[in-house]
Design an enzyme around this catalytic site. Sequence first.
Site, PDB file in Angstrom:
ATOM      1  N   LYS A 280       1.011  -1.154  -0.065  1.00  0.00           N
ATOM      2  CA  LYS A 280      -0.136   0.069  -0.021  1.00  0.00           C
ATOM      3  C   LYS A 280       0.807   1.197   0.026  1.00  0.00           C
ATOM      4  CE  LYS A 280      -1.849   1.412   4.047  1.00  0.00           C
ATOM      5  NZ  LYS A 280      -1.469   2.984   4.278  1.00  0.00           N
ATOM      6  N   ASN A 281       1.817   1.222   0.738  1.00  0.00           N
ATOM      7  CA  ASN A 281       2.646   2.448   1.048  1.00  0.00           C
ATOM      8  C   ASN A 281       3.684   2.714   0.076  1.00  0.00           C
ATOM      9  OD1 ASN A 281       0.918   3.090   3.112  1.00  0.00           O
ATOM     10  ND2 ASN A 281       2.620   2.545   4.645  1.00  0.00           N
TER      11      ASN A 281
ATOM     12  N   ARG B 225      -4.648  10.894   4.950  1.00  0.00           N
ATOM     13  CA  ARG B 225      -3.409  11.735   5.336  1.00  0.00           C
ATOM     14  C   ARG B 225      -2.453  11.748   4.296  1.00  0.00           C
ATOM     15  NH1 ARG B 225       1.218  12.801   6.310  1.00  0.00           N
ATOM     16  NH2 ARG B 225       1.882  14.165   7.750  1.00  0.00           N
TER      17      ARG B 225
ATOM     18  N   CYS C 158      -5.630   8.866  10.161  1.00  0.00           N
ATOM     19  CA  CYS C 158      -5.878   8.001  11.268  1.00  0.00           C
ATOM     20  C   CYS C 158      -5.935   8.789  12.470  1.00  0.00           C
ATOM     21  CB  CYS C 158      -4.554   7.096  11.364  1.00  0.00           C
ATOM     22  SG  CYS C 158      -4.198   6.507   9.858  1.00  0.00           S
TER      23      CYS C 158
ATOM     24  N   ARG D 156      -0.625  15.042  12.895  1.00  0.00           N
ATOM     25  CA  ARG D 156       0.153  14.529  11.733  1.00  0.00           C
ATOM     26  C   ARG D 156       0.500  15.678  11.004  1.00  0.00           C
ATOM     27  NH1 ARG D 156      -1.458   9.227  10.186  1.00  0.00           N
ATOM     28  NH2 ARG D 156       0.377   9.258   9.065  1.00  0.00           N
TER      29      ARG D 156
ATOM     30  N   ASP E 248       4.184   0.894  12.229  1.00  0.00           N
ATOM     31  CA  ASP E 248       3.000   0.106  11.724  1.00  0.00           C
ATOM     32  C   ASP E 248       2.947  -1.365  12.098  1.00  0.00           C
ATOM     33  OD1 ASP E 248       3.099   1.561   8.307  1.00  0.00           O
ATOM     34  OD2 ASP E 248       2.496   2.202  10.475  1.00  0.00           O
TER      35      ASP E 248
ATOM     36  N   ILE F  63       7.592   6.910  17.104  1.00  0.00           N
ATOM     37  CA  ILE F  63       7.312   7.675  15.776  1.00  0.00           C
ATOM     38  C   ILE F  63       6.014   8.376  16.177  1.00  0.00           C
ATOM     39  CG2 ILE F  63       6.976   7.431  13.357  1.00  0.00           C
ATOM     40  CD1 ILE F  63       9.886   6.459  13.840  1.00  0.00           C
TER      41      ILE F  63
ATOM     42  N   ARG G 282      -8.458  -0.247   4.865  1.00  0.00           N
ATOM     43  CA  ARG G 282      -7.909   0.834   4.049  1.00  0.00           C
ATOM     44  C   ARG G 282      -6.429   0.224   3.956  1.00  0.00           C
ATOM     45  NH1 ARG G 282      -6.919   5.810   7.598  1.00  0.00           N
ATOM     46  NH2 ARG G 282      -5.452   6.219   6.018  1.00  0.00           N
TER      47      ARG G 282
HETATM   48  C1  EPZ Z   1       4.049   6.941   6.420  1.00  0.00           C
HETATM   49  O1  EPZ Z   1       3.456   8.070   6.958  1.00  0.00           O
HETATM   50  C2  EPZ Z   1       3.008   5.647   6.130  1.00  0.00           C
HETATM   51  N1  EPZ Z   1       1.851   6.174   5.437  1.00  0.00           N
HETATM   52  C3  EPZ Z   1       2.689   5.213   7.592  1.00  0.00           C
HETATM   53  O2  EPZ Z   1       1.720   4.328   7.449  1.00  0.00           O
HETATM   54  C4  EPZ Z   1       3.815   5.152   8.650  1.00  0.00           C
HETATM   55  O3  EPZ Z   1       3.379   4.822   9.890  1.00  0.00           O
HETATM   56  C5  EPZ Z   1       4.658   6.278   8.670  1.00  0.00           C
HETATM   57  O4  EPZ Z   1       5.138   6.869   7.412  1.00  0.00           O
HETATM   58  C6  EPZ Z   1       6.118   5.960   9.507  1.00  0.00           C
HETATM   59  O5  EPZ Z   1       6.865   4.853   8.847  1.00  0.00           O
HETATM   60  C7  EPZ Z   1       2.333   6.081   4.038  1.00  0.00           C
HETATM   61  O6  EPZ Z   1       3.510   5.633   3.681  1.00  0.00           O
HETATM   62  C8  EPZ Z   1       1.181   6.309   3.162  1.00  0.00           C
HETATM   63  P1  EPZ Z   1       6.164  10.037   8.577  1.00  0.00           P
HETATM   64  P2  EPZ Z   1       3.812   9.400   6.981  1.00  0.00           P
HETATM   65  O7  EPZ Z   1       6.040  11.395   7.800  1.00  0.00           O
HETATM   66  O8  EPZ Z   1       4.723   9.750   6.031  1.00  0.00           O
HETATM   67  C9  EPZ Z   1       6.373  13.708  12.141  1.00  0.00           C
HETATM   68  C10 EPZ Z   1      -0.169   2.697   7.625  1.00  0.00           C
HETATM   69  O9  EPZ Z   1      -0.390   2.364   8.745  1.00  0.00           O
HETATM   70  N2  EPZ Z   1       6.170  14.585  10.813  1.00  0.00           N
HETATM   71  O10 EPZ Z   1       7.138   9.499   8.533  1.00  0.00           O
HETATM   72  O11 EPZ Z   1       2.862  10.352   7.445  1.00  0.00           O
HETATM   73  C11 EPZ Z   1       5.078  12.752  12.174  1.00  0.00           C
HETATM   74  O12 EPZ Z   1       3.814  13.258  12.965  1.00  0.00           O
HETATM   75  C12 EPZ Z   1       0.446   4.358   7.538  1.00  0.00           C
HETATM   76  O13 EPZ Z   1       0.135   2.190   6.599  1.00  0.00           O
HETATM   77  C13 EPZ Z   1       6.240  15.761  11.179  1.00  0.00           C
HETATM   78  O14 EPZ Z   1       6.341  16.305  12.338  1.00  0.00           O
HETATM   79  O15 EPZ Z   1       4.944   9.318   8.172  1.00  0.00           O
HETATM   80  C14 EPZ Z   1       5.391  11.539  12.571  1.00  0.00           C
HETATM   81  O16 EPZ Z   1       5.522  11.826  13.994  1.00  0.00           O
HETATM   82  C15 EPZ Z   1       0.173   4.769   9.000  1.00  0.00           C
HETATM   83  N3  EPZ Z   1       6.300  16.849  10.092  1.00  0.00           N
HETATM   84  C16 EPZ Z   1       6.751  11.282  12.087  1.00  0.00           C
HETATM   85  O17 EPZ Z   1       7.183  12.771  11.703  1.00  0.00           O
HETATM   86  C17 EPZ Z   1       6.142  16.507   8.952  1.00  0.00           C
HETATM   87  O18 EPZ Z   1       6.029  17.429   7.999  1.00  0.00           O
HETATM   88  C18 EPZ Z   1       6.754  10.158  11.131  1.00  0.00           C
HETATM   89  O19 EPZ Z   1       5.836  10.669  10.176  1.00  0.00           O
HETATM   90  C19 EPZ Z   1       5.819  15.237   8.571  1.00  0.00           C
HETATM   91  C20 EPZ Z   1       5.909  14.209   9.427  1.00  0.00           C
END
Ligand code: EPZ
Length: 410
Positions: free
Chosen positions: A11-12, A86, A110, A115, A298, A320, A390
């Site tokens: 998916k990701n 998101r 979610c 986020r 995840d 995370i 999802r």
């Molecule tokens: C991706 O989300 C995945 N989604 C998530 O999977 C996964 O949990 C996550 O990466 C971490 O591995 C997809 O790939 C579609 P991040 P993403 O930006 O990109 C903070 C699932 O279950 N952050 O790596 O949103 C954020 O709040 C989903 O399939 C900022 O602060 O994750 C978090 O604490 C859930 N500012 C951390 O970084 C930003 O601009 C990691 O978020 C961006 C992120």
Amino acid sequence: MRGQVRISGAKNATLPMLAAALLTGEECALVDAPRLRDTAVMEAILTSLGVAVHSETDGEGRRVLVARAGSLEAWHVPERLVGEMRSSIFIMGPLLGRLRRARISYPGGCAIGPRPIDMHLRGLTQLGAVIRERGGYIEAETPGLVGAEIHLDFPSVGATENLMMAAVLARGTTVIHNTAKEPEIVDLQNFLNKLGARIRGGGTDAIRVDGVASLGGGEHTVIPDRIEAGTYLAAVGAARGEARLENVIPEHLDAVLSKFGEAGLQIHREADALSVQCGRRLEATDFKTLPYPGYPTDLQPQATVLACTARGISMITDTIFPSRFTQVQELRRMGADIRLEGRTAVVTGVRRLSGATVSASDLRSGAALVLAGLAAEGTTVVEGIHHVDRGYEEIESKLAALGAVIQRLE
Ligand code: EPZ
């Protein structure tokens, strides 16, 4: 549990690659794209922008998602679609690259905590986008993106992907530092390079993009979903028995296989498959989620379920998404002994969980509750299964193929 299951395309990996299709007017084909709610939402977003999207089936029965952003009609992503997921924020990079403007409402997603998207917006600004946030919308436009040196505060998966895609058609070279190293980012890089992009460094902490004038079309097979695979490994750990998982890249699960082995799961690696066996009570094990190649957030809810009936006390920390413990109060209803201390769940193993009616609030905690139901005595009803849909293709038929007694209540 006993049987075998085929793991779907990731998916990701599929979601950013669908967004990347906006960068070219040529046809893109994603082989083995999973049939999920999230991918359906992304398809609907592309369609609303004027992208022609359809799916075919290849000779091996795999779904091929075909997208062609020949002439984009719009640059505004409707709120009702963005609110559902998101991940839609990484539409901005490709739209800015192709159309030099984008307008989307604040992304939803979610219930796993705030986020923010500050790293996305800061990076796009460094590439020459002018961004205004007003009335719940983010509007971005640019006279033309220009390559830049970008340093991410945190190896954000989405920000890495968004900025990679924005840089592809920018003038000059972009280097993004402190990038996420997830396999899905390497897959996105490989897909974009097939279209004619010039990206190097995917999978490391620095990615270099040399801008090109335009991209062509191409076909790409999506990597297997390592999180779905880890979820089915955990299902065997929760309910005992054995299973064979096909269409897996074991290296993508190194940290998971190591921790699950420590807990007592017997796992055998093959080139593109995993065999897993669990015949006895698991041992308490500590988990701490980290950016790849660390243990993935995840799979944190699934690890929490394994700890519920393990022998001893397990400490499960999510660095995370610190509030990604929505499954805890539901597991307590099933008899679990869990204490939350900040971003750590302290789980004291009990002999067995008892069936109950529980409710899912996000896709991974929902899947974890299904696993808990497989392990529990009696029957469990998991409400809110649409959250699970999802990210998991046909979860009940895949689990039934492994011997689970499970049905979907309409
Ligand atoms: C991706 O989300 C995945 N989604 C998530 O999977 C996964 O949990 C996550 O990466 C971490 O591995 C997809 O790939 C579609 P991040 P993403 O930006 O990109 C903070 C699932 O279950 N952050 O790596 O949103 C954020 O709040 C989903 O399939 C900022 O602060 O994750 C978090 O604490 C859930 N500012 C951390 O970084 C930003 O601009 C990691 O978020 C961006 C992120």
